[in-house]
Scaffold this motif. Structure first.
Motif, short mmCIF file in Angstrom:
data_model
loop_
_atom_site.label_atom_id
_atom_site.label_comp_id
_atom_site.label_asym_id
_atom_site.label_seq_id
_atom_site.Cartn_x
_atom_site.Cartn_y
_atom_site.Cartn_z
N ARG A 185 11.20 -1.34 8.84
CA ARG A 185 11.64 -0.37 7.76
C ARG A 185 12.36 -1.18 6.62
NH1 ARG A 185 15.78 4.37 9.37
NH2 ARG A 185 16.93 2.31 9.95
N MET A 186 13.22 -2.21 6.88
CA MET A 186 13.96 -3.15 6.14
C MET A 186 13.01 -4.05 5.33
SD MET A 186 16.67 -4.16 4.82
CE MET A 186 18.04 -3.44 5.78
N THR A 187 12.07 -4.61 5.67
CA THR A 187 11.03 -5.58 5.32
C THR A 187 10.18 -4.46 4.03
OG1 THR A 187 10.60 -6.78 7.06
CG2 THR A 187 8.92 -6.92 5.19
N ARG A 188 9.87 -3.25 4.69
CA ARG A 188 8.99 -2.57 3.65
C ARG A 188 9.66 -2.11 2.47
NH1 ARG A 188 8.70 2.41 1.04
NH2 ARG A 188 6.69 3.03 0.97
N ALA A 189 11.13 -1.65 2.70
CA ALA A 189 12.20 -1.13 1.48
C ALA A 189 12.73 -2.40 0.82
CB ALA A 189 13.35 -0.67 2.22
N SER A 190 12.86 -3.62 1.09
CA SER A 190 13.18 -4.60 0.44
C SER A 190 12.09 -5.31 -0.54
CB SER A 190 13.73 -5.72 1.25
OG SER A 190 14.22 -6.71 0.49
N LEU A 191 10.75 -5.21 0.19
CA LEU A 191 9.71 -5.68 -0.77
C LEU A 191 9.35 -4.69 -1.78
CD1 LEU A 191 7.89 -8.07 -1.03
CD2 LEU A 191 6.19 -7.10 0.71
N ALA A 192 9.25 -3.54 -1.54
CA ALA A 192 8.94 -2.59 -2.36
C ALA A 192 9.85 -2.54 -3.59
CB ALA A 192 9.15 -1.10 -1.61
N GLU A 193 11.08 -2.71 -3.36
CA GLU A 193 12.08 -2.76 -4.54
C GLU A 193 11.92 -3.94 -5.43
OE1 GLU A 193 16.18 -2.70 -3.14
OE2 GLU A 193 16.91 -2.91 -5.47
N VAL A 194 11.38 -5.08 -4.75
CA VAL A 194 11.11 -6.40 -5.52
C VAL A 194 9.94 -6.40 -6.45
CG1 VAL A 194 10.75 -8.87 -5.16
CG2 VAL A 194 12.60 -7.96 -3.91
N LEU A 195 8.83 -5.54 -5.82
CA LEU A 195 7.72 -5.21 -6.17
C LEU A 195 7.75 -4.78 -7.70
CD1 LEU A 195 5.28 -4.89 -3.56
CD2 LEU A 195 5.48 -7.02 -5.06
N VAL A 245 0.81 5.18 8.01
CA VAL A 245 0.78 4.72 9.45
C VAL A 245 1.93 3.64 9.98
CG1 VAL A 245 -0.35 3.37 11.18
CG2 VAL A 245 -1.67 4.79 9.81
N ALA A 246 2.38 2.87 9.12
CA ALA A 246 3.58 2.17 9.50
C ALA A 246 5.07 2.96 9.44
CB ALA A 246 3.61 1.30 8.12
N ALA A 247 4.99 4.15 8.32
CA ALA A 247 6.04 5.13 8.48
C ALA A 247 6.25 5.87 9.91
CB ALA A 247 5.96 5.93 7.45
N PHE A 248 4.96 6.28 10.47
CA PHE A 248 4.66 7.10 11.72
C PHE A 248 5.32 6.10 12.89
CE2 PHE A 248 2.25 8.03 15.55
CZ PHE A 248 2.83 9.06 15.71
N ALA A 249 4.79 4.77 12.91
CA ALA A 249 5.16 3.72 13.80
C ALA A 249 6.55 3.41 13.78
CB ALA A 249 4.32 2.40 13.63
N THR A 250 7.33 3.40 12.56
CA THR A 250 8.46 3.08 12.39
C THR A 250 9.60 4.19 13.04
OG1 THR A 250 8.18 1.94 10.51
CG2 THR A 250 10.46 2.80 10.86
N SER A 251 9.17 5.41 12.67
CA SER A 251 9.74 6.62 13.46
C SER A 251 9.77 6.78 14.77
CB SER A 251 9.23 8.01 12.56
OG SER A 251 9.51 7.91 11.21
N LYS A 293 0.90 -1.27 0.07
CA LYS A 293 -0.02 0.02 -0.07
C LYS A 293 0.87 0.98 -0.12
CE LYS A 293 -3.71 -2.35 0.65
NZ LYS A 293 -4.71 -2.53 -0.46
N ARG A 294 1.85 1.51 -0.76
CA ARG A 294 2.71 2.47 -0.83
C ARG A 294 1.97 3.80 -1.12
NH1 ARG A 294 7.36 0.51 -4.85
NH2 ARG A 294 5.53 -0.89 -5.30
N GLY A 295 2.19 4.59 -0.19
CA GLY A 295 1.75 6.14 -0.48
C GLY A 295 0.19 6.01 0.12
N LYS A 296 -0.18 5.33 0.55
CA LYS A 296 -1.74 5.23 1.20
C LYS A 296 -1.71 5.33 2.56
CE LYS A 296 -3.48 2.72 -2.84
NZ LYS A 296 -4.22 1.43 -3.44
#
Length: 318
Positions: A198-208, A131-137, A123-126
């Motif tokens: 953060r690592m999971t999100r970045a790695s999967l987004a790149e592969v997608l 919410v996930a970015a806020f929780a990570t920070s 759900k990038r950008g949604k």
């Protein structure tokens, strides 16, 4: 897979040798006479000479090293200079606490980070991604020691839900063990979960965004199958790398959490040994800590081989 495993084990032997040399050299890096440093400046010459004899410091350095390695290979790490208890016994009493805390922290991080990381990448950008970015920070911004103190004040002092200190072994009482470990795991796990998310999100987004994923979708493969069977598997390699680093860091870096929650763990044993200049305990603890990190790295490499067979091939198997 067998040759890959054998190759990785062989590569750890030089590392083990260097670690043993570094750990053994620790006592000889002390300025002045180690026996004098251990006993203090007020010690009599006779006491210093007796301790030098006990530690074998009168022998040539290479002989001392070989004697020490020989004892280590037989499971003898020496006696603690503080209480004359076998160092192996002390480590055996403390290490399970730290391992349980490290495993609990890592499992907590995985349970939180993987689903949120996958959802955030899809759900990038949604809203879910935000919410996930806020929780990570937030998770990265909160120091674990401060969170631990706040959790103690809230759930033990204010609401009396959890015990304020102490440790109950898992084999003795499962319920009390979970009660004593919940807050330490929570205090440490939130930050670890943020890093893994953060690592999971970045790695999967790149592969997608990779061509093979677009090809799979163009062939009509349904969305969840593309993610679970194709994209996620390829995205897990950097996540496993990060996980290995986190586990290794937890095994040697939980001393603050153990201190805050009064857990009799491996980290507090090492710190107390440093403060009391118990060098046999320091040597034994440092050696065991290094061995644990080597084992974690070995397990991480083996996971690479299971997840991506190309890694086995490029590293010599095939």
């Amino acid at each position: 897979m067998g040759s890959f495993l054998a190759r990785r084990i062989l590569l750890t032997l030089p590392v083990l040798f260097l670690v043993s040399v570094m750990v053994f050299s620790l006592i000889h890096l002390i300025p002045g006479d180690p026996a004098r440093v251990i006993l203090g400046q007020d010690a009599t010459p006779g006491a210093v000479a007796a301790l030098r004899e006990q530690l074998g410091l009168n022998k040539p350095l290479i002989v001392q090293y070989l004697d020490w390695v020989g004892n280590v290979l037989h499971g003898n790490l020496g006696l603690s200079l503080s209480n004359q208890i076998a160092v192996a016994t002390l480590i055996g009493q403390r290490l399970p606490v730290t391992i349980e805390l490290a495993i609990g922290t890592f499992l907590f991080a995985v349970i939180i980070a993987l689903p949120l990381g996958i959802l955030s990448a899809i759900k990038r950008g949604k809203f879910a991604d935000l919410v996930a970015a806020f929780a990570t920070s937030l998770g990265l911004s909160i120091p674990p020691f401060w969170l631990g103190i706040m959790l103690l004040l809230a759930f033990t002092v204010r609401f009396h839900i959890f015990p304020s200190s102490g440790y109950v072994p898992l084999t003795q009482n499962v319920g009390q063990n979970l009660q004593s470990m919940f807050l330490p795991v929570l205090a440490t796990g939130i930050r670890e979960a943020a890093v893994l998310l953060r690592m999971t999100r970045a790695s999967l987004a790149e592969v997608l965004d990779a061509d093979f994923v677009r090809t799979a979708r163009a062939k009509g493969i349904r969305g969840y199958r593309v993610i679970l069977r194709h994209a996620l598997k390829n995205a897990l390699v950097p996540v496993i790398t990060q996980s290995g680093l986190q586990i290794a860091g937890l095994l040697g870096g939980l001393v603050i959490t153990e201190t805050i929650f009064s857990l009799p763990g491996f980290g507090s044993l090492l710190v107390n040994a440093i403060f009391s200049r118990d060098y046999t305990t320091i040597q034994g603890s440092a050696l065991v800590a290094a061995l644990l990190v080597i084992l974690v790295n070995l397990a991480t490499d083996l996971c690479y081989g299971f997840i991506d067979p190309r890694i086995r091939i490029t590293r010599g198997e095939g």
